[in-house]
Design a protein around this motif. Structure first.
Motif, PDB file in Angstrom:
ATOM      1  N   LEU A   1      -6.573   0.812   4.065  1.00 44.68           N
ATOM      2  CA  LEU A   1      -6.159   2.135   3.598  1.00 44.68           C
ATOM      3  C   LEU A   1      -4.901   2.538   4.349  1.00 44.68           C
TER       4      LEU A   1
ATOM      5  N   LEU B   1       0.846  -1.183   0.000  1.00 46.93           N
ATOM      6  CA  LEU B   1       0.000   0.000   0.000  1.00 46.93           C
ATOM      7  C   LEU B   1       0.889   1.242   0.000  1.00 46.93           C
TER       8      LEU B   1
ATOM      9  N   VAL C   1     -11.203   0.886   5.567  1.00 49.11           N
ATOM     10  CA  VAL C   1     -11.936   2.002   4.984  1.00 49.11           C
ATOM     11  C   VAL C   1     -13.390   2.039   5.433  1.00 49.11           C
TER      12      VAL C   1
ATOM     13  N   THR D   1      -3.036   5.505   5.558  1.00 50.22           N
ATOM     14  CA  THR D   1      -3.202   6.943   5.785  1.00 50.22           C
ATOM     15  C   THR D   1      -1.878   7.674   5.980  1.00 50.22           C
TER      16      THR D   1
ATOM     17  N   ASP E   1      -2.935   4.927  -0.570  1.00 43.44           N
ATOM     18  CA  ASP E   1      -3.576   3.862  -1.359  1.00 43.44           C
ATOM     19  C   ASP E   1      -4.475   2.989  -0.499  1.00 43.44           C
ATOM     20  N   ARG E   2      -5.423   2.353  -1.165  1.00 45.70           N
ATOM     21  CA  ARG E   2      -6.272   1.356  -0.522  1.00 45.70           C
ATOM     22  C   ARG E   2      -6.255   0.111  -1.390  1.00 45.70           C
TER      23      ARG E   2
ATOM     24  N   THR F   1     -10.875  -4.075   3.164  1.00 48.47           N
ATOM     25  CA  THR F   1     -10.411  -2.918   2.407  1.00 48.47           C
ATOM     26  C   THR F   1      -9.499  -2.089   3.300  1.00 48.47           C
TER      27      THR F   1
END
Length: 145
Positions: free
Chosen positions: A93, A35, A74, A95, A39-40, A91
């Motif tokens: 993410l 990631l 997410v 950060t 991005d996710r 999912t």
């Protein structure tokens, strides 16, 4: 004593509880992903379950991944309904604004909490009963106490 519910499962890496009194069972990655910052990715767990009627599973972030690496889920909590029989995917993410994060097969990426759920009957009315809070929402109680 904690209630126990049997959940039929198909999984090479089944969820597991780190401690006897944990609410969430760790879900592990069944695939490797990287990631990039911001991005996710939808990450496979290889887990399929059959929850009993009246139960749901909720997929939530792991606090250590969030605090140390900025990795979150997410759509937390992700809801797994009793009738769903497909693979539970997460999912993730990233950060973090500068650092990529690598997920390897077998890494603990989220937690799954299995809970009984109530079925609501929505009853139309012309007006709702009053309450102390009323319609106050987002920030209505302030920041400091």
């Amino acid at each position: 004593m904690t209630d126990v519910v049997n959940v039929p499962i198909v999984a090479e890496l089944p969820p597991s509880y780190a401690h006897a009194d944990d609410a969430g069972a760790d879900l592990r990655a069944a695939e490797a992903v990287v990631l990039a910052p911001g991005d996710r990715a939808l990450v496979a767990t290889g887990v399929s379950i059959a929850l009993p009627d009246g139960y749901a599973a909720f997929v939530v972030p792991r606090s250590g991944l969030a605090a140390k690496h900025g990795i979150t889920v997410v759509n937390a909590p992700g809801t797994v309904d009793a009738g769903y029989r497909g693979e539970v995917k997460v999912t993730l993410l990233n950060t973090d604004r500068t650092e990529p994060f690598s997920v390897e097969i077998g890494d603990r990426i989220a937690q799954m909490i299995v809970m009984p759920v109530s079925r609501a009957v929505f009853v139309p009315v012309d007006e709702l009963p009053s309450s102390e809070r009323g319609a106050g929402g987002f920030g209505s109680t302030g920041v400091r106490g």
